[in-house]
Design an enzyme around this catalytic site. Structure first.
Site, PDB file in Angstrom:
ATOM      1  N   ARG A   1      -0.933  22.205 -16.884  1.00 15.09           N
ATOM      2  CA  ARG A   1      -0.751  23.183 -15.819  1.00 15.09           C
ATOM      3  C   ARG A   1      -1.405  22.689 -14.545  1.00 15.09           C
ATOM      4  NH1 ARG A   1      -2.790  29.503 -15.910  1.00 15.09           N
ATOM      5  NH2 ARG A   1      -1.527  30.225 -14.165  1.00 15.09           N
TER       6      ARG A   1
ATOM      7  N   GLY B   1     -17.605  40.263 -16.345  1.00 16.94           N
ATOM      8  CA  GLY B   1     -18.006  38.977 -16.899  1.00 16.94           C
ATOM      9  C   GLY B   1     -16.827  38.283 -17.566  1.00 16.94           C
TER      10      GLY B   1
ATOM     11  N   LEU C   1     -15.048  37.446 -20.707  1.00 15.85           N
ATOM     12  CA  LEU C   1     -15.090  38.114 -22.007  1.00 15.85           C
ATOM     13  C   LEU C   1     -14.685  37.216 -23.166  1.00 15.85           C
ATOM     14  CD1 LEU C   1     -13.562  41.553 -20.989  1.00 15.85           C
ATOM     15  CD2 LEU C   1     -15.946  40.843 -21.037  1.00 15.85           C
TER      16      LEU C   1
ATOM     17  N   GLY D   1      -8.754  27.183 -21.302  1.00 17.21           N
ATOM     18  CA  GLY D   1      -9.512  28.157 -20.530  1.00 17.21           C
ATOM     19  C   GLY D   1      -9.805  27.736 -19.104  1.00 17.21           C
ATOM     20  N   GLU D   2      -9.048  26.766 -18.561  1.00 18.16           N
ATOM     21  CA  GLU D   2      -9.339  26.302 -17.203  1.00 18.16           C
ATOM     22  C   GLU D   2      -9.151  27.414 -16.178  1.00 18.16           C
ATOM     23  OE1 GLU D   2      -7.940  22.903 -13.968  1.00 18.16           O
ATOM     24  OE2 GLU D   2      -7.680  22.513 -16.113  1.00 18.16           O
ATOM     25  N   ARG D   3      -8.204  28.295 -16.436  1.00 22.11           N
ATOM     26  CA  ARG D   3      -7.970  29.408 -15.509  1.00 22.11           C
ATOM     27  C   ARG D   3      -9.223  30.290 -15.407  1.00 22.11           C
ATOM     28  NH1 ARG D   3      -5.696  34.598 -16.419  1.00 22.11           N
ATOM     29  NH2 ARG D   3      -4.790  35.519 -14.534  1.00 22.11           N
ATOM     30  N   ARG D   4      -9.839  30.592 -16.550  1.00 17.40           N
ATOM     31  CA  ARG D   4     -11.071  31.389 -16.549  1.00 17.40           C
ATOM     32  C   ARG D   4     -12.206  30.647 -15.843  1.00 17.40           C
ATOM     33  NH1 ARG D   4     -11.012  31.963 -22.697  1.00 17.40           N
ATOM     34  NH2 ARG D   4      -9.044  30.851 -22.453  1.00 17.40           N
TER      35      ARG D   4
ATOM     36  N   GLU E   1      -1.501  26.497 -25.646  1.00 19.05           N
ATOM     37  CA  GLU E   1      -2.070  27.679 -25.002  1.00 19.05           C
ATOM     38  C   GLU E   1      -1.241  28.099 -23.794  1.00 19.05           C
ATOM     39  OE1 GLU E   1      -6.344  29.188 -23.281  1.00 19.05           O
ATOM     40  OE2 GLU E   1      -5.494  27.330 -22.532  1.00 19.05           O
ATOM     41  N   ASN E   2      -0.893  27.130 -22.936  1.00 16.97           N
ATOM     42  CA  ASN E   2      -0.147  27.443 -21.719  1.00 16.97           C
ATOM     43  C   ASN E   2       1.275  27.883 -22.006  1.00 16.97           C
ATOM     44  OD1 ASN E   2      -1.875  26.907 -19.295  1.00 16.97           O
ATOM     45  ND2 ASN E   2      -2.132  24.950 -20.317  1.00 16.97           N
TER      46      ASN E   2
END
Length: 316
Positions: free
Chosen positions: A72, A91, A93, A110-113, A144-145
């Protein structure tokens, strides 16, 4: 109608267990849960806790780096800002999935987070540490993406192509990993045959995947570009584009037929001239089709008619 979010399915579970999938899969950060608590004074991590693999713990953002193999590329500034606002309030989560990379930790999922946490001014985020080889890391990031529908069509196609070229996976194997049909993988990768300008239009959302697949029926790049511009300018539907592409596909056959007719016409004109030389008057060949027709021989007096008859009799 809002599109329902899909779960991550068995693909991720096969890599690192259903319990971790359950933790990582939910990216809905607007649920009111208690954020993770840090250990140690002033939120600092103990060395023992930091080195623990498999457990969840907080890690400073400065010690986390993005995955260069992340399929992505476009995260959407508006969506990131919305997530950052949620993180400020509740926070982070769900933990990021990371692996050790020298003195740092590389993001697997989890790069977006992670990006949103930086925007929110958060200093540390919850993580789960795992170790993977390059292929596994890329597959997990892709799964995941793709299953969260976070990738645009071109990013998804490029990711599939890389799995095939770099890791020699077959389309059937990729389909199994991302829980999609093989035909879906094939159609996705076909988008990379479009002109780069059209691929960018698809990335920018100016045209849909349906429009793009319809344009694949046109082999001429310039015609592809012209049609793509028409789609945007005239707001054409996918069905309308399919009809236009079909009409363009027929054009070469029609041109070929015209060329064949012209060549045949020259042949019969030549035959008329040869017969005119023989009989000494105008001759017309009227064709019904390629094998049938009639010959007309003109005469302008009785004497000329008798001459033509006598000439034909000598042929017999």
């Amino acid at each position: 109608m809002a599109k329902a979010k899909r779960g991550l399915g068995k693909g991720l579970g096969a890599f690192f267990g259903e319990e971790v999938v359950q933790e990582v899969s939910n990216d809905q950060l607007n649920e009111k849960k208690e954020p993770y608590k840090t250990d140690g004074k002033d939120g600092e991590l103990s060395e023992e806790k930091e080195q623990e693999e498999g457990g969840e713990f907080f890690l400073k953002l400065s010690k986390i780096e993005p995955n260069r193999e992340q399929p992505r590329k476009d995260f959407g500034e508006e969506q990131l800002q919305e997530l950052a606002d949620s993180i400020r309030r509740y926070g982070v989560l769900q933990p990021l999935l990371v692996q050790k990379n020298g003195d740092l930790y590389e993001i697997i999922a989890g790069e977006r987070r992670w990006r949103a946490a930086k925007l929110a001014g958060v200093k540390e985020v919850p993580v789960v540490v795992r170790e993977y080889n390059k292929q596994q890391a890329m597959e997990i990031a892709l799964i995941e993406n793709v299953q969260r529908e976070d990738l645009n069509p071109i990013e998804e196609a490029v990711a599939y192509q890389r799995l095939m070229q770099e890791f020699h996976l077959k389309q059937e194997e990729i389909a199994e990993r991302v829980s999609k049909n093989r035909s879906t993988i094939t159609n996705s990768m076909r988008l990379l045959n479009l002109a780069p300008e059209i691929q960018q239009m698809l990335i920018d959302g100016l045209i849909s995947s349906g429009h793009a697949r319809a344009l694949l029926a046109v082999s001429d790049t310039q015609q592809q570009l012209e049609l793509a511009d028409r789609i945007v300018r005239e707001h054409l539907s996918v069905r309308e584009v399919e009809k236009l592409c079909k009409a363009l596909g027929k054009a070469p056959k029609e041109k070929k037929k015209v060329k064949e007719d012209e060549a045949l016409e020259l042949i019969f004109k030549n035959l008329e001239e040869r017969m005119k030389t023989v009989v000494g008057t105008k001759v017309n060949i009227n064709r019904k089709d390629r094998s049938k027709g009639k010959i007309e021989i003109e005469y302008y007096s009785e004497a000329e008619l008798e001459r033509i008859v006598e000439l034909i009799e000598t042929i017999g």
